[in-house]
Design a protein around this motif. Structure first.
Motif, PDB file in Angstrom:
ATOM      1  N   SER A   1     -52.701  -8.007 -49.550  1.00  0.00           N
ATOM      2  CA  SER A   1     -51.662  -7.159 -50.134  1.00  0.00           C
ATOM      3  C   SER A   1     -50.991  -6.341 -49.040  1.00  0.00           C
ATOM      4  O   SER A   1     -51.588  -6.067 -47.992  1.00  0.00           O
TER       5      SER A   1
ATOM      6  N   SER B   1     -45.996   0.533 -43.654  1.00  0.00           N
ATOM      7  CA  SER B   1     -46.618  -0.563 -44.406  1.00  0.00           C
ATOM      8  C   SER B   1     -48.082  -0.699 -44.015  1.00  0.00           C
ATOM      9  O   SER B   1     -48.423  -0.609 -42.826  1.00  0.00           O
TER      10      SER B   1
ATOM     11  N   GLU C   1     -50.217 -10.817 -60.625  1.00  0.00           N
ATOM     12  CA  GLU C   1     -48.883 -10.341 -61.016  1.00  0.00           C
ATOM     13  C   GLU C   1     -48.958  -9.332 -62.158  1.00  0.00           C
ATOM     14  O   GLU C   1     -48.247  -8.334 -62.168  1.00  0.00           O
TER      15      GLU C   1
ATOM     16  N   TRP D   1     -46.560  -5.724 -52.398  1.00  0.00           N
ATOM     17  CA  TRP D   1     -46.436  -7.184 -52.377  1.00  0.00           C
ATOM     18  C   TRP D   1     -47.837  -7.730 -52.247  1.00  0.00           C
ATOM     19  O   TRP D   1     -48.638  -7.238 -51.435  1.00  0.00           O
ATOM     20  N   SER D   2     -48.153  -8.768 -53.002  1.00  0.00           N
ATOM     21  CA  SER D   2     -49.513  -9.283 -52.956  1.00  0.00           C
ATOM     22  C   SER D   2     -49.574 -10.717 -53.449  1.00  0.00           C
ATOM     23  O   SER D   2     -48.773 -11.138 -54.299  1.00  0.00           O
TER      24      SER D   2
ATOM     25  N   ARG E   1     -50.130  -6.002 -60.771  1.00  0.00           N
ATOM     26  CA  ARG E   1     -49.225  -5.356 -59.832  1.00  0.00           C
ATOM     27  C   ARG E   1     -48.393  -4.268 -60.496  1.00  0.00           C
ATOM     28  O   ARG E   1     -48.034  -3.280 -59.880  1.00  0.00           O
TER      29      ARG E   1
ATOM     30  N   SER F   1     -44.094   0.599 -52.959  1.00  0.00           N
ATOM     31  CA  SER F   1     -44.065  -0.712 -53.601  1.00  0.00           C
ATOM     32  C   SER F   1     -45.222  -1.542 -53.073  1.00  0.00           C
ATOM     33  O   SER F   1     -45.863  -1.197 -52.067  1.00  0.00           O
TER      34      SER F   1
ATOM     35  N   THR G   1     -51.112  -3.434 -44.514  1.00  0.00           N
ATOM     36  CA  THR G   1     -51.367  -4.821 -44.920  1.00  0.00           C
ATOM     37  C   THR G   1     -52.840  -5.155 -44.725  1.00  0.00           C
ATOM     38  O   THR G   1     -53.431  -4.824 -43.680  1.00  0.00           O
TER      39      THR G   1
END
Length: 428
Positions: free
Chosen positions: A391, A329, A339, A384-385, A342, A382, A331
């Motif tokens: 993010s 990951s 959204e 996520w943010s 994304r 994938s 970050t």
């Protein structure tokens, strides 16, 4: 007299019995012939995926066999537009329902061919079976031809994937042309400016610096196009090798060291050390390097970028057969991704903030390369943010075995990655 009557009655009864027996035998023979002709079960003929209503006449000899080996959906229509024979794919695509053709333009083509005997071929769009009306329709190629004197053959081939690939290819060529035009045009203008400012050493130096920036951007774009062309088919690796995750992380940090130091961004690595992947080292290094570089480029000054690694179960992560995955990951504390963006950040040349991408030299290909590298190694990526908060991009790849000379002795556990990979301290 009584004897004669009795004999006559006996003969009559015997004749009646023979007649009934012959009638029953004749009907039974007809039924058996029908079974042999049409398959005999459920009133339909089944021949290698083709279905025929029992009340229709058989097709000409050999047609069943030919139709059964075609990749196209096959539909044979009778004189009254009834479906004499149809492949299972025709039912699955929703082209045939209730013994009739469900697509009106296709039925109109069949009627026109029955009238004049001409072969017709068109491309149509048909609704997806079981999908909402707003769903993207299927693109099909339809070819209609007479089959004998009474029947009409309809062959349907699904072209949806081919059209999608062609559209992606057209967009890719158009985007590449546009992206190449920008640095090439800038280099042309800057070279003219250098020629005009030959008497001004400061201007020449300034323009030469700009030329170097544009040349670097052009070289980066060409290299990423080459990298993308190598991995975009998403095929699994043919000859994978053990790749140390620690080395990939160290290389990614080193790649972004100058940019991070200029913005006083701290890059910290943590998690489990000694993990290995099974794949192409160059592609994996490019993918992780792109993720870390994006995190640095889209983060404000004096923030932090974190790289974390761990081992997880594939059954828990992907719902597949139990196995081990390596999760990496990255970050950041950057601008975040909305959204709606994304869903598209992994598309080629797509930029969340085009103006910012130009300023950082981004090409819009980095995340697309990450996606294809993950797919070609049997993994996923994938994101996520949250806008304004940052993010997290997560890559999950099948775990590999360390080379024999690098394996830990029995009973010795792997140490934390933060103990082996130094953090990048911000520079003033």
């Amino acid at each position: 007299m009584d004897v004669n009557v009795a004999a006559a009655a006996a003969c009559a009864i015997a004749g009646l019995g023979v007649g009934l027996t012959a009638s029953i035998a004749f009907r039974w023979s007809e039924r058996e012939q029908a079974k042999g002709r049409y398959g005999g079960t459920n009133g339909r003929t089944r021949h290698q995926g083709l279905t025929t209503p029992a009340h229709e006449p058989p097709l000409p000899p050999g047609v069943d066999t030919v139709l059964s080996v075609l990749r196209s959906c096959a539909i044979v229509l009778g004189e009254g537009d009834e479906v004499v024979k149809a492949s299972s794919a025709a039912y699955a695509m929703g082209l045939v329902r209730g013994g009739a053709v469900a697509v009106d333009p296709m039925l109109a083509l069949a009627r026109a061919t029955r009238r004049d005997g001409e072969i017709r071929q068109v491309e149509l769009e048909v609704p997806r079976p079981g999908a909402a009306r707003a769903a993207e329709p299927l693109a099909v190629s339809v070819r209609v031809a007479p089959l004998g004197s009474r029947l009409v053959l309809v062959l349907v081939e699904d072209q949806t994937d081919r059209r999608r690939v062609e559209a992606v290819r057209r967009d890719f060529v158009a985007n590449v042309s546009h992206e190449l035009k920008t640095p090439v045009g800038a280099l042309s203008l800057l070279s003219e400016a250098v020629a005009d400012a030959s008497d001004d050493p400061e201007a020449v130096q300034r323009f030469a610096g700009r030329m170097q920036i544009e040349a670097t951007r052009l070289a980066s774009l060409v290299q990423e196009i080459i990298d993308l062309s190598r991995v975009q088919d998403d095929r699994l690796m043919v000859d994978p090798e053990p790749v140390a995750v620690d080395e990939l992380i160290a290389e990614a940090i080193d790649r972004c060291r100058q940019q991070a130091a200029a913005k006083q961004i701290l890059i910290a690595a943590g998690g489990i050390a000694g993990l290995y992947l099974h794949g192409h080292r160059g592609q994996l290094a490019a993918a992780l390097g792109n993720l870390v570089e994006n995190a640095v480029n889209y983060s404000p000054p004096r923030t932090r970028v974190a790289i974390a690694t761990r081992r997880i179960s594939s059954a828990a992560a992907l719902g597949e057969a139990d196995g081990e995955l390596i999760e990496i990951s990255v970050t950041d504390q950057g601008i975040g991704i909305s959204e709606k963006d994304r869903e598209r950040v992994f598309e080629r040349f797509y930029r969340v903030d085009p103006a910012r991408s130009r300023a950082t030299g981004g090409t819009g290909l980095g995340l697309s390369i990450v996606k294809h590298v993950a797919a070609s190694h049997g993994g996923t990526v994938s994101v996520w943010s949250v806008e304004g908060q940052g993010s997290t991009f997560t890559v999950r790849l099948p775990a590999g075995q360390a080379p024999a000379h690098h394996r830990l002795p029995a009973g010795e556990s792997a140490q934390s990655l933060s103990d082996t990979t130094p953090q990048l301290a911000p520079e003033a």
